[in-house]
Design an enzyme around this catalytic site. Sequence first.
Site, PDB file in Angstrom:
ATOM      1  N   LYS A 133       0.698  -1.107  -0.022  1.00 53.82           N
ATOM      2  CA  LYS A 133       0.049   0.042   0.013  1.00 53.82           C
ATOM      3  C   LYS A 133       0.705   1.278   0.071  1.00 53.82           C
ATOM      4  O   LYS A 133       1.509   1.478   1.068  1.00 53.82           O
ATOM      5  CB  LYS A 133      -0.847   0.044   1.312  1.00 53.82           C
ATOM      6  N   GLU A 186      10.289   1.931  10.379  1.00 53.79           N
ATOM      7  CA  GLU A 186      11.099   2.817  10.265  1.00 53.79           C
ATOM      8  C   GLU A 186      10.413   4.273  10.305  1.00 53.79           C
ATOM      9  O   GLU A 186       9.424   4.688   9.445  1.00 53.79           O
ATOM     10  CB  GLU A 186      11.639   2.800   8.922  1.00 53.79           C
ATOM     11  N   CYS A 215      13.860  11.365   6.437  1.00 52.16           N
ATOM     12  CA  CYS A 215      13.728  11.081   7.942  1.00 52.16           C
ATOM     13  C   CYS A 215      15.031  10.905   8.428  1.00 52.16           C
ATOM     14  O   CYS A 215      15.286  11.165   9.635  1.00 52.16           O
ATOM     15  CB  CYS A 215      13.233   9.508   8.021  1.00 52.16           C
ATOM     16  N   GLU A 218      10.273  16.941  14.448  1.00 51.92           N
ATOM     17  CA  GLU A 218      10.697  16.674  13.206  1.00 51.92           C
ATOM     18  C   GLU A 218      10.043  17.523  12.110  1.00 51.92           C
ATOM     19  O   GLU A 218       8.794  17.472  12.099  1.00 51.92           O
ATOM     20  CB  GLU A 218      10.421  14.891  12.891  1.00 51.92           C
TER      21      GLU A 218
END
Length: 479
Positions: A177, A252, A286, A386
């Site tokens: 997906k 992750e 990331c 972040e």
Amino acid sequence: MSAQGVEVERYDEIYVGGEWVASSATESLAVVNPTTEEPIARVAAGTAEDVDRAVAAAVAAQPGWAEVLPEERVALVAAIGAGLAERGEVLAEQLTTEVGAPIEFSRAVQIGVPTFTFSTMPEVAAQLDWSVEIGNSIVWREPVGVVGAITPWNYPLHLAAAKVAPALAAGCTVVLKPSEIKPLTAFALAEICAEAGLPAGVLNLVSGLGPVAGEAMAAHPDLDMISFTGSTAAGRRVAELAAADVKRVALELGGKSANVLLDDADFEAAVGDGIEKCFANAGQSCNALTRMLVPRAKLAQVEEIAAGACEAYVAGDPHDEATRLGPLVSARQQERVRGFIRAGIEDGARLLAGGPEAPAGLERGYFVRPTVFSEVANDSRIGREEVFGPVLSIIAYEGEEDAVRIANESGYGLAGGVWSGDEKRAIAVARRLRTGQVEINGGAFNPLAPFGGFRESGNGRELGRFGLEEYTELKAIQL
């Protein structure tokens, strides 16, 4: 239907059991070009029923695929890599249109790395002992089974490859997906897998929203494993749903990585490289090195170098060969990053370059000015959270011990960097950082090294031999 020349049967269908079939969805989702803000395709808003069909196809195909010899499986995986290489330029153009990554970056990284991941799987698989004798036991590596792979929008093909290639090589079947906002290269991947001769049902594709199709996958009792890449908040939700039947979960997630410049570093080289490692892919990585830790005595020098280096990152058309900074992927992401920039100013950080305003001459498109702050507090929003945009926070430290403390004072632990004129000293500091990867003096990313993080950056590893191991189970047979 096609986008930028990539032939795909139908974007409004899903790929199940080796065929493009109609989704049960009554709605579709727009895919928008972030440079022009215009729609370029629509994909099916896949449903839980679509996930059921895809999982059923993967379950049916898994026993036969597991029986195929490992060397035959990895040869097919390598053939997929050859298919990606053959279409490399077309895929790079498509991805630049869809995601907004500068074309050179798309060629080298967005398409180049996943091509490498598939193509090198025979060498990676050869590093594994598929069986080993220990005393009176034979220990076998077997596929974990049927895998659900949920991937994000920032590196849509690379992060799909990091899951699909090792899963297939291990003998698993996959339901993929992709991100609902940037799914088109996943459709191209499904086409290439079919052309390479992958058996029906071994790879299946369902497009759709995370809270619908993604949650249906995470909770599906017939999946043996979920591999998810995305935000930490979404990763917690995936793990919560997967816990109901104790399926394996690989996550992750996010990062807030520190780049530690020690007092004996080459500051011209370190700051220039650090800016690049923060701004690559418009900061939507990331593992971006978003916190630059510098000795307080060198702060003024670093500020001057950083402000000057920032001038090279002029936002513009990502299809232009000279562009180094493209748009962010969506209006939502653009406003989120601008909100962080405003928060940095409000919290008292010193703005050296950039700001929340649109770049000059780019009122259209989801562009953000490359931004550098100094005197950032490590516990402020831009020091702690972040940002996922081209925003660098420079943080001063008082000594090596203070630098290590600040670097580790984060809920995340994905990546990091250390710069020093003494490599042994740099490695010693790197060993003390609680993070999954550390680059020394700008060391290049290695797509064969394990990738993953500590703490809220997730669990498990991707890429290379360690990524392949994630998709295997160990069985001991006592003789």
